[in-house]
Design an enzyme around this catalytic site. Sequence first.
Site, PDB file in Angstrom:
ATOM      1  N   ASP A   1      41.028 -19.240 -97.478  1.00 30.24           N
ATOM      2  CA  ASP A   1      40.341 -19.003 -96.207  1.00 30.24           C
ATOM      3  C   ASP A   1      39.691 -20.268 -95.662  1.00 30.24           C
ATOM      4  O   ASP A   1      38.985 -20.967 -96.397  1.00 30.24           O
ATOM      5  CB  ASP A   1      39.287 -17.905 -96.379  1.00 30.24           C
ATOM      6  CG  ASP A   1      39.922 -16.619 -96.882  1.00 30.24           C
ATOM      7  OD1 ASP A   1      40.982 -16.254 -96.347  1.00 30.24           O
ATOM      8  OD2 ASP A   1      39.384 -16.002 -97.812  1.00 30.24           O
TER       9      ASP A   1
ATOM     10  N   ASP B   1      42.318 -23.559-101.962  1.00 28.91           N
ATOM     11  CA  ASP B   1      41.558 -22.400-101.507  1.00 28.91           C
ATOM     12  C   ASP B   1      42.367 -21.826-100.339  1.00 28.91           C
ATOM     13  O   ASP B   1      43.216 -22.507 -99.781  1.00 28.91           O
ATOM     14  CB  ASP B   1      40.162 -22.879-101.060  1.00 28.91           C
ATOM     15  CG  ASP B   1      39.354 -21.778-100.411  1.00 28.91           C
ATOM     16  OD1 ASP B   1      39.323 -20.663-100.958  1.00 28.91           O
ATOM     17  OD2 ASP B   1      38.760 -22.025 -99.338  1.00 28.91           O
TER      18      ASP B   1
END
Length: 223
Positions: free
Chosen positions: A11, A9
């Site tokens: 963020d 991922d």
Amino acid sequence: MSQQIAVFDLDETLICGDSSQLWTNYLWEQGIITDPRFIEADQKMMADYSAGKLDMQEYLAFSLQALSQTPHEQIDIWLTDFVETKIKPLFYPAAEKQLALYRQQNIPIIIISATVSFVVKKISAAFGVQTAMGIDMEMKDGCYTGNIQGTPTFREGKVARLQQWLEEQNLSPQHISFYTDSMNDFPMCLFADEVFTINADKKLQAEAEIQGWKQLNWELYSR
């Protein structure tokens, strides 16, 4: 033929912050957007995202209005400066180390984020990751509209897009490692063979304890 892939991922996982919110703030600072409602929409988006009740289409339809008249070439120029000045200083040193380890072992790295793909791809390229997926936005007359194209890389959409990519690459890895901070990525956690949580939110932390996932805390500066 790689037997293993590493999926990240973006963020709050690779970077200390939310690139979508940081991008809106950058456009605001530069005077490119001047309507405070765009900042407010981002704050609401973060709250809804954390609560697991974000309507992604509604948020993006509003958020991208600000740039709907701007040619994508101009957006790309702003993005280059944005990544250089705002994102690079937020990159976790431990994340860079982890990416380097996978590279040394020739393990393919994929970044999948629920941020719009033109932002995700620009950030990923800055960190030397070529395969990156975000939410693809429709383009009309050289400008981004607020409409999502294809399957959005959000919740179970991340799994669908990764499966699609693996098929296209003719890959069937024996082992998928996945790194995330958010319970929104739970479908991908279940799909992966090995999960590393990074500064996990409370729900993901509780789940990680049940599942026995490795929990890591990454910081910007080592103390």
